[in-house]
Scaffold this motif. Structure first.
Motif, PDB file in Angstrom:
ATOM      1  N   GLN A   1      -1.376  -3.257  -2.773  1.00 10.23           N
ATOM      2  CA  GLN A   1      -1.305  -1.703  -2.948  1.00 10.23           C
ATOM      3  C   GLN A   1      -2.859  -1.251  -2.412  1.00 10.23           C
ATOM      4  O   GLN A   1      -2.998  -0.305  -1.606  1.00 10.23           O
ATOM      5  CB  GLN A   1      -1.092  -1.261  -4.146  1.00 10.23           C
ATOM      6  CG  GLN A   1       0.392  -1.217  -4.618  1.00 10.23           C
ATOM      7  CD  GLN A   1       0.767  -0.749  -5.887  1.00 10.23           C
ATOM      8  OE1 GLN A   1      -0.111  -0.563  -6.606  1.00 10.23           O
ATOM      9  NE2 GLN A   1       1.980  -0.348  -5.991  1.00 10.23           N
ATOM     10  N   ASN A   2      -3.833  -2.088  -2.819  1.00 13.34           N
ATOM     11  CA  ASN A   2      -5.122  -1.750  -2.482  1.00 13.34           C
ATOM     12  C   ASN A   2      -5.491  -1.696  -1.033  1.00 13.34           C
ATOM     13  O   ASN A   2      -5.777  -0.743  -0.335  1.00 13.34           O
ATOM     14  CB  ASN A   2      -6.139  -2.539  -2.982  1.00 13.34           C
ATOM     15  CG  ASN A   2      -6.413  -2.176  -4.836  1.00 13.34           C
ATOM     16  OD1 ASN A   2      -6.337  -1.213  -4.924  1.00 13.34           O
ATOM     17  ND2 ASN A   2      -6.708  -3.342  -5.360  1.00 13.34           N
ATOM     18  N   GLN A   3      -5.003  -2.649  -0.122  1.00 10.29           N
ATOM     19  CA  GLN A   3      -5.031  -2.917   1.321  1.00 10.29           C
ATOM     20  C   GLN A   3      -4.309  -1.837   1.830  1.00 10.29           C
ATOM     21  O   GLN A   3      -5.135  -1.092   2.714  1.00 10.29           O
ATOM     22  CB  GLN A   3      -4.613  -4.056   1.554  1.00 10.29           C
ATOM     23  CG  GLN A   3      -5.617  -5.416   1.044  1.00 10.29           C
ATOM     24  CD  GLN A   3      -4.906  -6.668   1.588  1.00 10.29           C
ATOM     25  OE1 GLN A   3      -3.719  -6.815   1.521  1.00 10.29           O
ATOM     26  NE2 GLN A   3      -5.472  -7.828   1.763  1.00 10.29           N
ATOM     27  N   LEU A   4      -3.201  -1.499   1.677  1.00 11.33           N
ATOM     28  CA  LEU A   4      -2.460  -0.350   2.052  1.00 11.33           C
ATOM     29  C   LEU A   4      -2.981   1.057   2.075  1.00 11.33           C
ATOM     30  O   LEU A   4      -3.249   1.796   2.887  1.00 11.33           O
ATOM     31  CB  LEU A   4      -0.939  -0.451   1.861  1.00 11.33           C
ATOM     32  CG  LEU A   4      -0.297   0.804   2.597  1.00 11.33           C
ATOM     33  CD1 LEU A   4      -0.151   0.454   4.131  1.00 11.33           C
ATOM     34  CD2 LEU A   4       1.295   0.538   2.124  1.00 11.33           C
ATOM     35  N   ALA A   5      -3.641   1.117   0.747  1.00  9.32           N
ATOM     36  CA  ALA A   5      -3.979   2.671   0.275  1.00  9.32           C
ATOM     37  C   ALA A   5      -5.345   2.732   1.111  1.00  9.32           C
ATOM     38  O   ALA A   5      -5.380   3.903   1.687  1.00  9.32           O
ATOM     39  CB  ALA A   5      -4.476   2.552  -1.149  1.00  9.32           C
TER      40      ALA A   5
ATOM     41  N   LEU B   1      -4.455   3.822   4.653  1.00 10.26           N
ATOM     42  CA  LEU B   1      -3.942   5.114   4.507  1.00 10.26           C
ATOM     43  C   LEU B   1      -4.987   6.093   4.070  1.00 10.26           C
ATOM     44  O   LEU B   1      -4.648   7.330   4.158  1.00 10.26           O
ATOM     45  CB  LEU B   1      -2.647   5.132   3.481  1.00 10.26           C
ATOM     46  CG  LEU B   1      -1.460   4.443   3.929  1.00 10.26           C
ATOM     47  CD1 LEU B   1      -0.591   4.223   2.961  1.00 10.26           C
ATOM     48  CD2 LEU B   1      -1.015   4.594   5.272  1.00 10.26           C
ATOM     49  N   ASN B   2      -6.185   5.636   3.695  1.00 11.33           N
ATOM     50  CA  ASN B   2      -7.076   6.829   2.926  1.00 11.33           C
ATOM     51  C   ASN B   2      -6.664   7.531   1.901  1.00 11.33           C
ATOM     52  O   ASN B   2      -6.827   8.743   1.850  1.00 11.33           O
ATOM     53  CB  ASN B   2      -7.782   7.609   4.023  1.00 11.33           C
ATOM     54  CG  ASN B   2      -9.041   7.971   3.642  1.00 11.33           C
ATOM     55  OD1 ASN B   2      -9.749   7.472   3.213  1.00 11.33           O
ATOM     56  ND2 ASN B   2      -9.274   9.223   4.160  1.00 11.33           N
ATOM     57  N   VAL B   3      -6.079   6.565   1.061  1.00 12.12           N
ATOM     58  CA  VAL B   3      -5.376   7.253  -0.242  1.00 12.12           C
ATOM     59  C   VAL B   3      -5.826   6.256  -1.425  1.00 12.12           C
ATOM     60  O   VAL B   3      -6.342   5.023  -1.152  1.00 12.12           O
ATOM     61  CB  VAL B   3      -4.053   7.587  -0.385  1.00 12.12           C
ATOM     62  CG1 VAL B   3      -3.615   8.471   0.723  1.00 12.12           C
ATOM     63  CG2 VAL B   3      -3.085   6.320  -0.113  1.00 12.12           C
ATOM     64  N   THR B   4      -5.783   6.645  -2.616  1.00 11.64           N
ATOM     65  CA  THR B   4      -6.105   6.122  -3.886  1.00 11.64           C
ATOM     66  C   THR B   4      -4.922   4.966  -3.861  1.00 11.64           C
ATOM     67  O   THR B   4      -3.748   5.079  -3.581  1.00 11.64           O
ATOM     68  CB  THR B   4      -6.465   6.661  -5.000  1.00 11.64           C
ATOM     69  OG1 THR B   4      -5.099   7.518  -5.354  1.00 11.64           O
ATOM     70  CG2 THR B   4      -7.712   7.485  -4.707  1.00 11.64           C
TER      71      THR B   4
ATOM     72  N   ASN C   1       2.108   5.625  -7.197  1.00 12.00           N
ATOM     73  CA  ASN C   1       3.194   6.846  -7.566  1.00 12.00           C
ATOM     74  C   ASN C   1       3.997   6.789  -6.497  1.00 12.00           C
ATOM     75  O   ASN C   1       5.346   7.173  -6.952  1.00 12.00           O
ATOM     76  CB  ASN C   1       2.346   7.891  -7.982  1.00 12.00           C
ATOM     77  CG  ASN C   1       1.704   7.956  -9.492  1.00 12.00           C
ATOM     78  OD1 ASN C   1       2.238   7.338 -10.543  1.00 12.00           O
ATOM     79  ND2 ASN C   1       0.307   8.493  -9.239  1.00 12.00           N
ATOM     80  N   ILE C   2       3.658   6.616  -5.521  1.00 14.03           N
ATOM     81  CA  ILE C   2       4.695   6.769  -4.150  1.00 14.03           C
ATOM     82  C   ILE C   2       5.737   5.622  -4.402  1.00 14.03           C
ATOM     83  O   ILE C   2       7.045   5.895  -4.342  1.00 14.03           O
ATOM     84  CB  ILE C   2       4.047   6.964  -2.907  1.00 14.03           C
ATOM     85  CG1 ILE C   2       3.216   8.253  -2.637  1.00 14.03           C
ATOM     86  CG2 ILE C   2       5.201   6.873  -1.837  1.00 14.03           C
ATOM     87  CD1 ILE C   2       2.430   8.217  -1.674  1.00 14.03           C
ATOM     88  N   GLU C   3       5.275   4.613  -4.617  1.00 17.94           N
ATOM     89  CA  GLU C   3       6.170   3.378  -4.666  1.00 17.94           C
ATOM     90  C   GLU C   3       7.155   3.630  -5.860  1.00 17.94           C
ATOM     91  O   GLU C   3       8.149   2.793  -5.833  1.00 17.94           O
ATOM     92  CB  GLU C   3       5.449   2.332  -4.645  1.00 17.94           C
ATOM     93  CG  GLU C   3       4.660   1.754  -3.386  1.00 17.94           C
ATOM     94  CD  GLU C   3       3.989   0.422  -3.225  1.00 17.94           C
ATOM     95  OE1 GLU C   3       4.014  -0.023  -4.127  1.00 17.94           O
ATOM     96  OE2 GLU C   3       3.690   0.125  -2.041  1.00 17.94           O
ATOM     97  N   ILE C   4       6.820   4.051  -6.749  1.00 16.64           N
ATOM     98  CA  ILE C   4       7.645   4.045  -8.132  1.00 16.64           C
ATOM     99  C   ILE C   4       8.632   5.361  -8.003  1.00 16.64           C
ATOM    100  O   ILE C   4       9.373   5.791  -8.959  1.00 16.64           O
ATOM    101  CB  ILE C   4       6.884   4.090  -9.286  1.00 16.64           C
ATOM    102  CG1 ILE C   4       5.978   5.154  -9.564  1.00 16.64           C
ATOM    103  CG2 ILE C   4       6.495   2.792  -9.490  1.00 16.64           C
ATOM    104  CD1 ILE C   4       5.538   5.069 -11.202  1.00 16.64           C
ATOM    105  N   GLY C   5       8.279   6.321  -6.953  1.00 12.86           N
ATOM    106  CA  GLY C   5       9.283   7.338  -6.849  1.00 12.86           C
ATOM    107  C   GLY C   5       8.419   8.765  -7.816  1.00 12.86           C
ATOM    108  O   GLY C   5       9.015   9.642  -7.596  1.00 12.86           O
TER     109      GLY C   5
END
Length: 75
Positions: free
Chosen positions: A26-30, A33-36, A42-46
């Protein structure tokens, strides 16, 4: 309303599935994407839905057609 929440959850689970297939945390993808990490989690859990711009960027970074995130057959 439950149907909408269920769809948000399934979209998020698909994002998580493709992220893991790419071997990204999650850290790498965030970071890409330039997001936290928290926002991505929160996106991944809906709990949250990405903006259309972020949604397109997620698909680009993961190299997955956008429509695949709406494939709920395997969830």
């Amino acid at each position: 309303m439950a149907n909408k929440i269920t769809k948000f959850y399934k979209i998020g689970r698909n994002i998580a599935k493709y992220r893991k297939q790419k071997g990204l945390s999650q850290n790498q993808l965030a970071e890409l994407l330039n997001v936290t990490r928290e926002h991505l989690a929160n996106i991944e859990i809906g709990a949250k839905m990405p903006t259309m711009g972020l949604f397109i960027k997620i698909a680009e970074v993961l190299n997955v057609p956008e429509k695949e995130f709406f494939n709920f057959d395997e969830i």
